[in-house]
Design a protein around this motif. Structure first.
Motif, PDB file in Angstrom:
ATOM      1  N   ARG A 107      29.884  26.042 -16.178  1.00 34.95           N
ATOM      2  CA  ARG A 107      31.189  25.521 -16.607  1.00 34.95           C
ATOM      3  C   ARG A 107      32.154  25.299 -15.445  1.00 34.95           C
ATOM      4  NH1 ARG A 107      31.496  26.295 -22.221  1.00 34.95           N
ATOM      5  NH2 ARG A 107      29.793  27.592 -23.017  1.00 34.95           N
ATOM      6  N   GLN A 110      35.026  22.750 -15.903  1.00 37.82           N
ATOM      7  CA  GLN A 110      36.028  23.252 -16.849  1.00 37.82           C
ATOM      8  C   GLN A 110      36.925  24.288 -16.182  1.00 37.82           C
ATOM      9  OE1 GLN A 110      34.727  25.992 -20.032  1.00 37.82           O
ATOM     10  NE2 GLN A 110      35.738  24.615 -21.479  1.00 37.82           N
ATOM     11  N   LYS A 111      36.337  25.142 -15.376  1.00 36.38           N
ATOM     12  CA  LYS A 111      37.099  26.224 -14.758  1.00 36.38           C
ATOM     13  C   LYS A 111      37.940  25.752 -13.570  1.00 36.38           C
ATOM     14  CE  LYS A 111      33.575  29.684 -15.973  1.00 36.38           C
ATOM     15  NZ  LYS A 111      32.510  30.566 -15.428  1.00 36.38           N
ATOM     16  N   TRP A 113      39.150  22.541 -12.894  1.00 33.48           N
ATOM     17  CA  TRP A 113      39.664  21.191 -13.062  1.00 33.48           C
ATOM     18  C   TRP A 113      40.948  20.960 -12.272  1.00 33.48           C
ATOM     19  CZ3 TRP A 113      44.533  20.393 -14.934  1.00 33.48           C
ATOM     20  CH2 TRP A 113      45.150  21.464 -15.592  1.00 33.48           C
ATOM     21  N   TRP A 297      25.142  23.643 -17.700  1.00 27.51           N
ATOM     22  CA  TRP A 297      26.409  24.193 -18.191  1.00 27.51           C
ATOM     23  C   TRP A 297      26.297  25.682 -18.492  1.00 27.51           C
ATOM     24  CZ3 TRP A 297      30.893  21.987 -17.654  1.00 27.51           C
ATOM     25  CH2 TRP A 297      31.989  22.373 -18.412  1.00 27.51           C
TER      26      TRP A 297
END
Length: 436
Positions: A107, A110-111, A113, A297
């Protein structure tokens, strides 16, 4: 009775195989015992040494030993040779970007960004504008719009060359893991995001040269480039990457897949995405990076293949091959004689100024907003290291293909032809400067 078959195919295989074998004999010495490559910006690096492979391509090219003859492979057609180089760089970038996505932790996008947004937004835009201004100031007989097109080709940082500082003993000892990861993520994402910068300039030029309205150009830019090329690539890459992860999980749980097929799965995924995105005309390099992230992911595939060497081996073979090819097809003579496009002394000044001002000032200015860059020397390191390489050549030939659509009655207009010559000479020269 036996006869000699000194064909181009046999010569290329002999040269490529012999070179990789000979260089492999001293690969560990170059990779682990000498720190010259990292300290001196990639002179002796990784097992797949880019600079030496590039120089080998020059040595075997028609300008030297004449063992590699690119034009003969395409029956003397420069247009066909351009397509071969475009497709080869697409292939290498696609595989590199899937592997770059797979290397990142679970991820990651997501972490992280927020720091990525700084790197892909303000910094990338500043890199584009500053490079374009330098080109506009030093290359004669071009306008600012033309300079924006040329500058966009060298804006993305190259994922192939980025591996120079994020792999090997030197990187492990001197570059924090978090900094390595943000460099990998940026070089992967901004490579696909070069399309909006490139096509903004191209669409505006098309309007200016064709007498259309700017509103139409902006509509095409938002609709075709951002909507179809970028957004579709992100969605498609995510769906394919996530779907491939689920299918591989399912097959592995039922013992349907052997170890060899498991290890090569990311490579085959890259080939599939490059091929399918090429058919629908979307951004295959961005789709490959997103697919690599989606594929790992949950971190499962990355951890399962952490100690295996198949993917790095294939990666090495492709990198050695593409840099030898670039060394062979580079228009070296046009740096000296180019019908007045740009004098050599201006190219040299441009190369120095681009290396100094394309990226370094902007990373240094906002490095405090990027947690992975903890101190000033790291900011200087990340700022200076912004390689121009395979991705620039990829965008160069994308540009040349687009310029063909502006021909009149099957013949290039004078302004279009001049821009084609400018982008070829300048982008090739800046790529060579960055590699060396």
């Amino acid at each position: 009775m036996p006869t000699l078959a000194i064909t181009n195919f046999n010569i290329v295989l002999s040269v490529l195989g012999g070179w990789i074998s000979l260089f492999g004999l001293v690969s560990y010495l170059c990779k682990e015992n000498f720190y010259l490559s990292e300290a001196c910006m990639a002179i002796l690096t990784d097992f797949h040494n880019k600079v030496i492979s590039l120089l080998a391509g020059v040595a075997f090219s028609p300008s030297a030993a004449n063992l590699i003859k690119p034009l003969e492979y395409t029956s003397g057609s420069q247009e066909a040779l351009n397509l071969v180089t475009l497709y080869f760089t697409r292939l290498v970038l696609g595989i590199q970007l899937v592997l770059a996505g797979v290397q990142l932790p679970s991820r990651y996008l997501q972490k992280q960004w927020c720091p990525l947004l700084w790197l892909l937004g303000p910094i990338m835009t500043a890199m584009w504008l500053s490079t374009s201004l330098l080109i506009w100031g030093l290359v004669p007989k071009i306008g600012f719009l033309e300079a924006l097109v040329v500058g966009s080709c060298v804006t993305p940082t190259d994922p192939v060359l980025s591996n120079v500082i994020v792999k090997g003993k030197f990187a492990d000892h001197n570059v924090p893991k978090e900094l390595q990861q943000i460099i990998i993520a940026e070089s992967g994402a901004n490579d696909g995001l070069g399309y909006p910068f490139l096509f903004l300039g191209l669409y505006l030029l098309q309007v200016v040269w064709g007498g259309g309205e700017v509103k139409g150009a902006m509509g095409m830019w938002f609709g075709e480039t951002w909507g179809y090329t970028i957004l579709l690539s992100v969605v498609y890459g995510w769906v394919v990457g996530w779907g491939a992860n689920q299918l591989l999980h399912w097959a592995e749980e039922r013992k349907f897949v052997d170890r060899e097929s498991f290890l090569v799965f990311a490579i085959s995924l890259a080939l599939f995405i490059v091929g399918t995105c090429g058919m629908i005309g979307s951004d295959d390099v961005l789709a490959c990076f997103i697919a690599g992230n989606a594929f790992t992911w949950d971190d499962w595939f990355r951890l399962e293949t952490l100690d295996d060497s198949l993917q790095p081996t294939i990666d090495m073979l492709l990198n050695v091959s593409v840099f030898m090819w670039l060394g062979a097809v580079c228009p070296w003579h046009e740096f000296l004689v180019n019908d007045g496009v740009v004098p050599l002394y201006r190219l040299i000044i441009l190369g120095v100024l681009v290396l100094m001002f394309r990226r370094l000032p902007w990373v240094f200015a906002i490095h405090k907003f990027i947690p992975q860059i903890e101190e000033v020397r790291q900011a200087i390191f990340v700022g200076f290291f912004g390689p121009v390489g395979v991705s620039a050549i990829f965008y160069l030939y994308i540009t040349l293909e687009f310029l063909k659509t502006m021909e009149v009655d099957g013949r290039p207009r004078e302004d279009v032809e001049h821009l084609g010559e400018v982008v070829k000479v300048v982008v090739w020269f800046l790529a060579i400067c960055s590699i060396v």
